[in-house]
Write a protein that holds these residues in place. Structure first.
Motif, PDB file in Angstrom:
ATOM      1  N   PRO A 127       0.811  -1.216   0.000  1.00  0.00           N
ATOM      2  CA  PRO A 127       0.000   0.000   0.000  1.00  0.00           C
ATOM      3  C   PRO A 127       0.850   1.275   0.000  1.00  0.00           C
ATOM      4  CG  PRO A 127      -0.035  -1.038   2.170  1.00  0.00           C
ATOM      5  CD  PRO A 127       0.659  -2.001   1.236  1.00  0.00           C
ATOM      6  N   ARG A 128       0.225   2.361  -0.450  1.00  0.00           N
ATOM      7  CA  ARG A 128       0.935   3.634  -0.626  1.00  0.00           C
ATOM      8  C   ARG A 128       1.442   4.243   0.678  1.00  0.00           C
ATOM      9  NH1 ARG A 128       1.451   7.335  -4.271  1.00  0.00           N
ATOM     10  NH2 ARG A 128       0.054   6.268  -5.694  1.00  0.00           N
ATOM     11  N   GLY A 129       2.727   4.622   0.630  1.00  0.00           N
ATOM     12  CA  GLY A 129       3.267   5.499   1.663  1.00  0.00           C
ATOM     13  C   GLY A 129       3.467   4.922   3.055  1.00  0.00           C
ATOM     14  N   THR A 130       3.215   3.619   3.216  1.00  0.00           N
ATOM     15  CA  THR A 130       3.288   3.089   4.575  1.00  0.00           C
ATOM     16  C   THR A 130       4.293   1.948   4.730  1.00  0.00           C
ATOM     17  OG1 THR A 130       1.373   1.757   3.992  1.00  0.00           O
ATOM     18  CG2 THR A 130       0.958   3.717   5.324  1.00  0.00           C
ATOM     19  N   GLY A 131       5.005   1.662   3.635  1.00  0.00           N
ATOM     20  CA  GLY A 131       5.998   0.586   3.737  1.00  0.00           C
ATOM     21  C   GLY A 131       7.274   0.966   3.024  1.00  0.00           C
ATOM     22  N   ILE A 132       8.283   0.124   3.165  1.00  0.00           N
ATOM     23  CA  ILE A 132       9.500   0.298   2.374  1.00  0.00           C
ATOM     24  C   ILE A 132       9.461  -0.775   1.287  1.00  0.00           C
ATOM     25  CG2 ILE A 132      12.017   0.087   2.405  1.00  0.00           C
ATOM     26  CD1 ILE A 132      11.898   1.221   5.272  1.00  0.00           C
ATOM     27  N   TRP A 133       9.251  -0.340   0.063  1.00  0.00           N
ATOM     28  CA  TRP A 133       9.245  -1.262  -1.079  1.00  0.00           C
ATOM     29  C   TRP A 133      10.485  -0.891  -1.879  1.00  0.00           C
ATOM     30  CZ3 TRP A 133       5.913  -3.245   1.795  1.00  0.00           C
ATOM     31  CH2 TRP A 133       4.752  -2.608   2.211  1.00  0.00           C
ATOM     32  N   MET A 134      11.497  -1.722  -1.779  1.00  0.00           N
ATOM     33  CA  MET A 134      12.831  -1.298  -2.217  1.00  0.00           C
ATOM     34  C   MET A 134      13.586  -2.455  -2.867  1.00  0.00           C
ATOM     35  SD  MET A 134      15.779   0.171   0.330  1.00  0.00           S
ATOM     36  CE  MET A 134      15.993  -1.187   1.497  1.00  0.00           C
ATOM     37  N   SER A 135      14.359  -2.142  -3.898  1.00  0.00           N
ATOM     38  CA  SER A 135      15.227  -3.148  -4.514  1.00  0.00           C
ATOM     39  C   SER A 135      16.579  -2.526  -4.775  1.00  0.00           C
ATOM     40  CB  SER A 135      14.653  -3.612  -5.853  1.00  0.00           C
ATOM     41  OG  SER A 135      13.351  -4.109  -5.678  1.00  0.00           O
ATOM     42  N   PHE A 136      17.626  -3.360  -4.706  1.00  0.00           N
ATOM     43  CA  PHE A 136      18.922  -2.835  -5.139  1.00  0.00           C
ATOM     44  C   PHE A 136      19.614  -3.803  -6.081  1.00  0.00           C
ATOM     45  CE2 PHE A 136      19.536  -4.339  -0.733  1.00  0.00           C
ATOM     46  CZ  PHE A 136      20.562  -5.273  -0.883  1.00  0.00           C
ATOM     47  N   LEU A 137      20.481  -3.214  -6.894  1.00  0.00           N
ATOM     48  CA  LEU A 137      21.083  -3.931  -8.015  1.00  0.00           C
ATOM     49  C   LEU A 137      22.556  -4.222  -7.743  1.00  0.00           C
ATOM     50  CD1 LEU A 137      21.018  -4.771 -11.050  1.00  0.00           C
ATOM     51  CD2 LEU A 137      21.562  -2.387 -11.569  1.00  0.00           C
ATOM     52  N   LEU A 138      22.945  -5.476  -7.978  1.00  0.00           N
ATOM     53  CA  LEU A 138      24.337  -5.874  -7.787  1.00  0.00           C
ATOM     54  C   LEU A 138      24.859  -6.520  -9.066  1.00  0.00           C
ATOM     55  CD1 LEU A 138      23.879  -7.555  -4.298  1.00  0.00           C
ATOM     56  CD2 LEU A 138      24.793  -5.274  -4.755  1.00  0.00           C
ATOM     57  N   ARG A 139      26.138  -6.344  -9.295  1.00  0.00           N
ATOM     58  CA  ARG A 139      26.775  -7.018 -10.422  1.00  0.00           C
ATOM     59  C   ARG A 139      28.030  -7.713  -9.905  1.00  0.00           C
ATOM     60  NH1 ARG A 139      24.558  -5.363 -15.194  1.00  0.00           N
ATOM     61  NH2 ARG A 139      23.465  -3.358 -15.266  1.00  0.00           N
ATOM     62  N   PRO A 140      27.868  -8.715  -9.060  1.00  0.00           N
ATOM     63  CA  PRO A 140      29.027  -9.330  -8.422  1.00  0.00           C
ATOM     64  C   PRO A 140      29.803 -10.248  -9.380  1.00  0.00           C
ATOM     65  CG  PRO A 140      27.040 -10.459  -7.741  1.00  0.00           C
ATOM     66  CD  PRO A 140      26.610  -9.329  -8.625  1.00  0.00           C
ATOM     67  N   GLU A 141      31.038 -10.539  -8.979  1.00  0.00           N
ATOM     68  CA  GLU A 141      31.849 -11.373  -9.866  1.00  0.00           C
ATOM     69  C   GLU A 141      31.892 -12.821  -9.425  1.00  0.00           C
ATOM     70  OE1 GLU A 141      35.498  -9.258 -10.440  1.00  0.00           O
ATOM     71  OE2 GLU A 141      34.459  -7.813 -11.739  1.00  0.00           O
ATOM     72  N   PHE A 142      31.265 -13.147  -8.285  1.00  0.00           N
ATOM     73  CA  PHE A 142      31.307 -14.550  -7.846  1.00  0.00           C
ATOM     74  C   PHE A 142      30.351 -15.427  -8.659  1.00  0.00           C
ATOM     75  CE2 PHE A 142      28.792 -12.181  -4.553  1.00  0.00           C
ATOM     76  CZ  PHE A 142      27.546 -12.684  -4.840  1.00  0.00           C
ATOM     77  N   GLU A 143      30.415 -16.729  -8.391  1.00  0.00           N
ATOM     78  CA  GLU A 143      29.605 -17.661  -9.176  1.00  0.00           C
ATOM     79  C   GLU A 143      28.145 -17.663  -8.717  1.00  0.00           C
ATOM     80  OE1 GLU A 143      31.416 -21.500  -9.280  1.00  0.00           O
ATOM     81  OE2 GLU A 143      33.243 -20.663 -10.177  1.00  0.00           O
ATOM     82  N   PRO A 144      27.233 -17.997  -9.638  1.00  0.00           N
ATOM     83  CA  PRO A 144      25.804 -17.953  -9.315  1.00  0.00           C
ATOM     84  C   PRO A 144      25.432 -18.795  -8.089  1.00  0.00           C
ATOM     85  CG  PRO A 144      26.101 -18.291 -11.670  1.00  0.00           C
ATOM     86  CD  PRO A 144      27.470 -18.330 -11.059  1.00  0.00           C
ATOM     87  N   SER A 145      26.193 -19.844  -7.806  1.00  0.00           N
ATOM     88  CA  SER A 145      25.823 -20.724  -6.690  1.00  0.00           C
ATOM     89  C   SER A 145      25.840 -20.001  -5.334  1.00  0.00           C
ATOM     90  CB  SER A 145      26.763 -21.927  -6.636  1.00  0.00           C
ATOM     91  OG  SER A 145      28.081 -21.469  -6.477  1.00  0.00           O
ATOM     92  N   HIS A 146      26.560 -18.858  -5.245  1.00  0.00           N
ATOM     93  CA  HIS A 146      26.614 -18.131  -3.967  1.00  0.00           C
ATOM     94  C   HIS A 146      25.431 -17.188  -3.764  1.00  0.00           C
ATOM     95  CE1 HIS A 146      30.678 -19.540  -3.388  1.00  0.00           C
ATOM     96  NE2 HIS A 146      31.017 -19.074  -4.576  1.00  0.00           N
ATOM     97  N   ALA A 147      24.673 -16.977  -4.836  1.00  0.00           N
ATOM     98  CA  ALA A 147      23.697 -15.871  -4.822  1.00  0.00           C
ATOM     99  C   ALA A 147      22.608 -16.023  -3.768  1.00  0.00           C
ATOM    100  CB  ALA A 147      23.070 -15.713  -6.200  1.00  0.00           C
ATOM    101  N   SER A 148      22.185 -17.254  -3.490  1.00  0.00           N
ATOM    102  CA  SER A 148      21.059 -17.405  -2.563  1.00  0.00           C
ATOM    103  C   SER A 148      21.414 -16.863  -1.173  1.00  0.00           C
ATOM    104  CB  SER A 148      20.628 -18.859  -2.464  1.00  0.00           C
ATOM    105  OG  SER A 148      21.676 -19.614  -1.916  1.00  0.00           O
ATOM    106  N   MET A 149      22.714 -16.802  -0.880  1.00  0.00           N
ATOM    107  CA  MET A 149      23.115 -16.294   0.435  1.00  0.00           C
ATOM    108  C   MET A 149      22.884 -14.790   0.579  1.00  0.00           C
ATOM    109  SD  MET A 149      26.403 -18.550   1.554  1.00  0.00           S
ATOM    110  CE  MET A 149      26.974 -19.184  -0.013  1.00  0.00           C
ATOM    111  N   LEU A 150      22.679 -14.098  -0.555  1.00  0.00           N
ATOM    112  CA  LEU A 150      22.403 -12.662  -0.464  1.00  0.00           C
ATOM    113  C   LEU A 150      21.067 -12.398   0.228  1.00  0.00           C
ATOM    114  CD1 LEU A 150      23.698 -11.325  -3.869  1.00  0.00           C
ATOM    115  CD2 LEU A 150      24.793 -11.294  -1.631  1.00  0.00           C
ATOM    116  N   THR A 151      20.121 -13.318   0.063  1.00  0.00           N
ATOM    117  CA  THR A 151      18.849 -13.188   0.772  1.00  0.00           C
ATOM    118  C   THR A 151      19.100 -13.212   2.279  1.00  0.00           C
ATOM    119  OG1 THR A 151      17.680 -14.281  -1.013  1.00  0.00           O
ATOM    120  CG2 THR A 151      16.574 -14.264   1.117  1.00  0.00           C
ATOM    121  N   LEU A 152      20.031 -14.064   2.697  1.00  0.00           N
ATOM    122  CA  LEU A 152      20.313 -14.173   4.128  1.00  0.00           C
ATOM    123  C   LEU A 152      20.999 -12.908   4.660  1.00  0.00           C
ATOM    124  CD1 LEU A 152      21.594 -17.879   4.366  1.00  0.00           C
ATOM    125  CD2 LEU A 152      19.279 -17.056   4.051  1.00  0.00           C
ATOM    126  N   THR A 153      21.890 -12.329   3.831  1.00  0.00           N
ATOM    127  CA  THR A 153      22.548 -11.085   4.286  1.00  0.00           C
ATOM    128  C   THR A 153      21.503  -9.962   4.384  1.00  0.00           C
ATOM    129  OG1 THR A 153      23.155 -10.491   2.005  1.00  0.00           O
ATOM    130  CG2 THR A 153      24.854 -11.563   3.320  1.00  0.00           C
TER     131      THR A 153
END
Ligand code: BT5
Length: 326
Positions: A127-153
């Motif tokens: 809903p409008r104005g009452t939450g943080i709806w946010m995304s950020f963009l990364l272009r890391p050099e590591f292998e795709p297999s590590h990516a799921s850990m970004l959710t944990l960070t």
């Protein structure tokens, strides 16, 4: 012009006369008034008094590029930052921007999402104005297999940001929820684009219920907000800054080993149901065991009734407590 008016209001203790604003900016009274209305829409509280002018009474809960530009204390994340009034999904917008070459660290926020999304095509109420709806963009050099850990960070950063901003202690429900008093406060959606087993980009999407007073019926018993939990409104811009800043710190730690070796102790200390019975909802079926926390790969270790320990990989499963959502 809006930025200039805001600057003048900030610099002046008392009232700024409308006439003076018109003259110095070389615009009409109506144009000034329109800018004031826009600032009010963004959340600023502006007093208008006849014959005296305008006064900035309160910065309120403003989530604008200017406000975040002033507040942001990160080293690199969000130096390029865009706030939309409305988008389908900040994750979708981040992906579109990534395809057009947007820089690593770009942060996208929206006052409202019309098609906010969860995992596997599920809906995310934004809903409008009452939450943080946010995304950020990364272009890391590591292998795709590590990516799921970004959710944990990201989950750790949200928990830390909330603690620093409000003093509230929340818990992480592996892999992508933040809960408080057994209810969902935040969800995280990480999406990746790869080519030839290389990461093109990753989008980390975070949705935090901040000042929401009421939820739709389908989720009213499982969802909560910081306002409902703390009893008072929270300034979203301050929380955005704290979350992004904490994320930078956790990401730096993660990059040292490309796993959770240095972070897993802190992660497990925040993990809901740690040491307790959980249900694993996997595509092959539902089974029960005792959660032992995550390992350095970010997998959830679950002890089965026969004593064997099964590492659960995120992506295909959901974890529930045995008595309901948490
Ligand atoms: C998630 O999915 O929890 C990930 C949510 C990610 C949202 C952010 S907002 C910014 C960025 N842009 C996007 O479009 N998405 C990201 P999942 O684990 O699949 O949970 C989805 C389920 O949570 C739904 O099926 C509902 O039951 C419930 N839900 C929906 N909206 C909610 C809300 N605002 N608060 C709490 N629960 C909600």
């Amino acid at each position: 012009m809006k930025t200039e008016i805001l600057k003048r209001l900030r610099e002046t203790d008392g009232y700024v006369s409308g006439q003076e604003l018109c003259e110095s900016l070389g615009v009409s009274r109506t144009a000034v008034w329109k800018c004031i209305r826009q600032l009010e829409d963004e959340g600023y509280v502006i007093e208008a008094v006849r014959n005296r002018g305008y006064r900035l009474a309160d910065s309120g809960d403003v989530l604008s590029e200017q406000e975040l530009g002033r507040l942001l204390s990160t080293r690199w994340l969000g130096k390029n930052l865009v706030v939309f009034d409305e988008v389908d999904s900040t994750n979708n917008e981040a992906r579109r921007m990534a395809e057009k070459g947007a820089l690593e660290g770009t942060v996208i926020l929206a006052a409202r999402q019309t098609a906010g999304k969860g995992r596997r095509g599920r809906n995310w109420e934004s809903p409008r104005g009452t939450g943080i709806w946010m995304s950020f963009l990364l272009r890391p050099e590591f292998e795709p297999s590590h990516a799921s850990m970004l959710t944990l960070t990201a989950a750790m950063a949200v928990a830390q940001g909330i603690r620093r901003t409000t003093g509230l202690d929340c818990q992480i429900k592996w892999p992508n929820d933040i809960v408080i008093n057994g209810k969902k406060l935040c969800g995280i959606l990480t999406e990746m684009s790869t080519e030839d087993n290389q990461i093109r980009y990753i989008v980390v999407g975070i949705g935090i219920n901040v000042n929401i007073r009421e939820f739709p019926e389908e989720i009213s018993s499982t969802a909560t907000s910081l306002l409902l939990e703390s009893g008072h409104p929270v300034r979203r811009a301050v929380l955005v800054d704290q979350v992004l800043r904490a994320w930078e710190e956790y990401y730096t730690e993660f990059l040292k080993t490309l796993d959770f070796q240095n972070l897993k102790k802190e992660y497990n200390a925040c993990l809901v149901n740690n040491g307790r019975q959980v249900q694993i909802l996997a595509p092959q079926g539902v089974w029960t065991g005792v959660s032992l926390g995550i390992d350095r790969e970010g997998q959830l270790l679950v002890e089965k009734p026969d004593g064997s320990i099964e590492p659960v990989v995120s992506g295909e499963v959901s974890v529930r407590g045995v008595y309901g959502y948490v």
